[in-house]
Design an enzyme around this catalytic site. Sequence first.
Site, PDB file in Angstrom:
ATOM      1  CB  ALA A  68     -65.555  56.662 -59.462  1.00 62.70           C
ATOM      2  N   GLY A 112     -61.240  53.569 -60.611  1.00 67.04           N
ATOM      3  CA  GLY A 112     -60.760  54.780 -61.066  1.00 67.04           C
ATOM      4  C   GLY A 112     -59.504  54.973 -60.168  1.00 67.04           C
ATOM      5  CD  GLU A 115     -60.157  53.768 -65.022  1.00 67.79           C
ATOM      6  OE1 GLU A 115     -61.001  54.213 -64.217  1.00 67.79           O
ATOM      7  OE2 GLU A 115     -60.413  53.754 -66.131  1.00 67.79           O
ATOM      8  CD  GLU A 135     -63.679  50.091 -63.320  1.00 63.02           C
ATOM      9  OE1 GLU A 135     -63.172  49.111 -63.570  1.00 63.02           O
ATOM     10  OE2 GLU A 135     -62.980  51.172 -63.388  1.00 63.02           O
TER      11      GLU A 135
END
Length: 261
Positions: A68, A112, A115, A135
């Site tokens: 992200a 992300g 993911e 993260e």
Amino acid sequence: SETSTPELIQVRTEGRVGIVTLNRPKQLNALNDQLMNELGAALKAFDADDGIGCMIITGSEKAFAAGADIGAMATYSFADVYKGDYITRNWETIRSIRKPIIAAVSGFALGGGCELAMMCDFIIAADNAKFGQPEIKLGIIPGAGGTQRLPRAVGKAKAMDLALTGRMMDASEAERSGLVSRVVPLDKLMDEALGAALQISQFSQMAVMAAKECVNRAYEGTLADGVMFERRLFHALFATEDQKEGMDAFVNKRAANFKHA
Ligand code: HXC
């Protein structure tokens, strides 16, 4: 938005395969809201298109996606992310896609990005791929299924290791541990992914969708429930012309010609 020309992805088709290339190369395909919106809209459009039987999501050589967008998230408060559902809001779209999606991953698939790859139905990796959930180094945890899908894919030991240390896993470790289905040399990545996608796209679309639903059921539910779910869909496919065609073709030693619309 859904109607304007996408800026942060490229969309093309090859036969019955829809291909989305994440295209923010300077930011290593960091996933911001605009990119995720464009990706969701492109996948939905392919899902609704009878001319498409399978999809591929890929990135650049250096990065599938490095996560992200940290710059966009940096100043968000709890209220911002909770009330606005920023960052995670448009991720569920991918789960709602009913035709198969292959992630063709080269370079970094982090946070992300990892993911996103795991939300796809399977991952084909180039030998330079690197997976991780870093993260923890940012003072947060994965927010789009990383702590849930990773242990289901690679088991608790490796998932804990990755989530707690933030270390990266290379392509061969990812294949050994079951995160990716195939590893190929970087220059063969798209050939391999496209070969698989073209093959899938020729099969009965209903059988393909049923297979995807059933395998996801195994991943998400109990064995007893999954076995019953599979049996119902298995029986249901005998109501399709494609089953008659596929079996008649086998019996008569000819190629099957499935209808896709
Ligand atoms: C914003 C990013 C970014 C990211 C890289 N960039 N990752 N920008 N968000 N996630 C930008 C860098 O700032 C830099 O911009 C440019 O991309 C190139 O990156 P470099 O760091 O210079 O490249 P390199 O030295 O090769 O290192 C590559 C890297 C590193 C190891 C992948 O970029 C990195 O650690 N990135 C962050 C990975 C990460 O923490 N991901 C998890 C994010 S949190 P400039 O302008 O300086 O050139 C997350 C939460 C998920 O994903 C929530 C789910 C909804």
